[in-house]
Design an enzyme around this catalytic site. Structure first.
Site, PDB file in Angstrom:
ATOM      1  N   HIS A  22      35.591  46.752  59.270  1.00 52.41           N
ATOM      2  CA  HIS A  22      36.559  45.713  59.559  1.00 52.41           C
ATOM      3  C   HIS A  22      36.201  44.443  58.793  1.00 52.41           C
ATOM      4  O   HIS A  22      35.085  43.959  58.863  1.00 52.41           O
ATOM      5  CB  HIS A  22      36.579  45.439  61.071  1.00 52.41           C
ATOM      6  CG  HIS A  22      37.526  44.356  61.463  1.00 52.41           C
ATOM      7  ND1 HIS A  22      37.242  43.480  62.472  1.00 52.41           N
ATOM      8  CD2 HIS A  22      38.741  44.006  60.978  1.00 52.41           C
ATOM      9  CE1 HIS A  22      38.252  42.630  62.603  1.00 52.41           C
ATOM     10  NE2 HIS A  22      39.163  42.948  61.694  1.00 52.41           N
ATOM     11  N   ASP A  30      45.072  46.214  37.984  1.00 50.08           N
ATOM     12  CA  ASP A  30      45.768  46.861  36.878  1.00 50.08           C
ATOM     13  C   ASP A  30      44.785  47.273  35.778  1.00 50.08           C
ATOM     14  O   ASP A  30      43.588  46.959  35.837  1.00 50.08           O
ATOM     15  CB  ASP A  30      46.903  45.981  36.349  1.00 50.08           C
ATOM     16  CG  ASP A  30      46.443  44.642  35.790  1.00 50.08           C
ATOM     17  OD1 ASP A  30      45.329  44.553  35.222  1.00 50.08           O
ATOM     18  OD2 ASP A  30      47.213  43.666  35.910  1.00 50.08           O
ATOM     19  N   ASP A  69      44.036  44.136  58.106  1.00 53.11           N
ATOM     20  CA  ASP A  69      43.431  43.307  59.155  1.00 53.11           C
ATOM     21  C   ASP A  69      44.500  42.445  59.831  1.00 53.11           C
ATOM     22  O   ASP A  69      45.208  41.691  59.178  1.00 53.11           O
ATOM     23  CB  ASP A  69      42.355  42.413  58.547  1.00 53.11           C
ATOM     24  CG  ASP A  69      41.421  41.818  59.565  1.00 53.11           C
ATOM     25  OD1 ASP A  69      41.809  41.709  60.747  1.00 53.11           O
ATOM     26  OD2 ASP A  69      40.301  41.447  59.187  1.00 53.11           O
ATOM     27  N   MET A  79      47.306  38.335  42.637  1.00 49.34           N
ATOM     28  CA  MET A  79      46.915  37.390  41.604  1.00 49.34           C
ATOM     29  C   MET A  79      48.146  36.577  41.200  1.00 49.34           C
ATOM     30  O   MET A  79      49.191  37.145  40.876  1.00 49.34           O
ATOM     31  CB  MET A  79      46.347  38.100  40.375  1.00 49.34           C
ATOM     32  CG  MET A  79      45.893  37.130  39.279  1.00 49.34           C
ATOM     33  SD  MET A  79      45.427  37.951  37.741  1.00 49.34           S
ATOM     34  CE  MET A  79      43.886  38.695  38.202  1.00 49.34           C
ATOM     35  N   TYR A 118      39.299  36.766  40.411  1.00 52.15           N
ATOM     36  CA  TYR A 118      38.154  37.451  39.803  1.00 52.15           C
ATOM     37  C   TYR A 118      36.921  37.320  40.687  1.00 52.15           C
ATOM     38  O   TYR A 118      36.204  38.294  40.924  1.00 52.15           O
ATOM     39  CB  TYR A 118      37.835  36.880  38.427  1.00 52.15           C
ATOM     40  CG  TYR A 118      38.824  37.195  37.328  1.00 52.15           C
ATOM     41  CD1 TYR A 118      39.833  38.133  37.476  1.00 52.15           C
ATOM     42  CD2 TYR A 118      38.748  36.530  36.111  1.00 52.15           C
ATOM     43  CE1 TYR A 118      40.724  38.405  36.461  1.00 52.15           C
ATOM     44  CE2 TYR A 118      39.639  36.796  35.078  1.00 52.15           C
ATOM     45  CZ  TYR A 118      40.617  37.739  35.260  1.00 52.15           C
ATOM     46  OH  TYR A 118      41.487  38.009  34.241  1.00 52.15           O
ATOM     47  N   TYR A 136      49.669  41.249  36.018  1.00 50.70           N
ATOM     48  CA  TYR A 136      49.605  40.757  37.402  1.00 50.70           C
ATOM     49  C   TYR A 136      49.790  41.858  38.442  1.00 50.70           C
ATOM     50  O   TYR A 136      50.276  41.625  39.533  1.00 50.70           O
ATOM     51  CB  TYR A 136      50.587  39.598  37.626  1.00 50.70           C
ATOM     52  CG  TYR A 136      50.275  38.452  36.707  1.00 50.70           C
ATOM     53  CD1 TYR A 136      49.197  37.614  36.961  1.00 50.70           C
ATOM     54  CD2 TYR A 136      51.029  38.227  35.557  1.00 50.70           C
ATOM     55  CE1 TYR A 136      48.875  36.584  36.093  1.00 50.70           C
ATOM     56  CE2 TYR A 136      50.719  37.193  34.690  1.00 50.70           C
ATOM     57  CZ  TYR A 136      49.640  36.380  34.962  1.00 50.70           C
ATOM     58  OH  TYR A 136      49.318  35.354  34.103  1.00 50.70           O
TER      59      TYR A 136
END
Length: 149
Positions: A22, A30, A69, A79, A118, A136
């Site tokens: 959890h 990508d 979650d 992104m 990143y 993206y």
């Protein structure tokens, strides 16, 4: 082959997903993402490859066995487009649809700046590299808990 398990979920990916607890995160990225250099600090230590598969299809497969979650406001991140953080390109729209189908409700993708993405991906439990070539097509998901029986 296994019944009830998406055939895209190979042994390495299932092992990583099962080991996640959890609050752990998985980055689904990508084909252009610097996964090999970013994954050195992840728990798995190397990216998991799902070549030839779109981001949306990879997300669909992962979310078929992994709950998001529900204890945090933003369990799904995308992104942001450089110089246009509110833009939502088609690849991200497709992933949004896959998330909503898997969750059975709207779970909005929240943008995160490229370099912050990143950094966050480098802290993820695992990085899954898709064959997505559109820009993206990079996402981070926080694992939730299974409901009681």
């Amino acid at each position: 082959m296994l019944w009830g398990i998406d055939p895209l979920l190979d042994a390495d990916l299932l092992f990583a997903l099962r080991r996640m607890g959890h609050g752990d995160e998985i980055a689904i990225v990508d084909a252009n993402f610097p996964a090999a250099s970013t994954a050195t600090s992840t728990v798995t230590g190397a990216p998991i490859l799902m070549a030839g598969v779109s981001s949306a299809r990879a997300v669909e497969a992962v979310l078929s066995v992994m709950p998001l979650d529900s204890f945090v406001p933003d369990p799904a991140l995308r992104m942001e487009v450089v110089d246009d953080p509110v833009a939502v390109p088609p690849v991200q729209q497709e992933v949004q649809q896959a998330i909503d189908r898997a969750a059975g409700r709207r779970v909005p993708l929240v943008g995160i700046e490229r370099f912050a993405f990143y950094d966050r991906a480098g802290e993820a439990f695992a990085i899954l590299v898709t064959g997505e070539r559109r820009h993206y097509g990079c996402f981070i998901f926080k694992k939730g808990v299974l409901p009681p029986e």
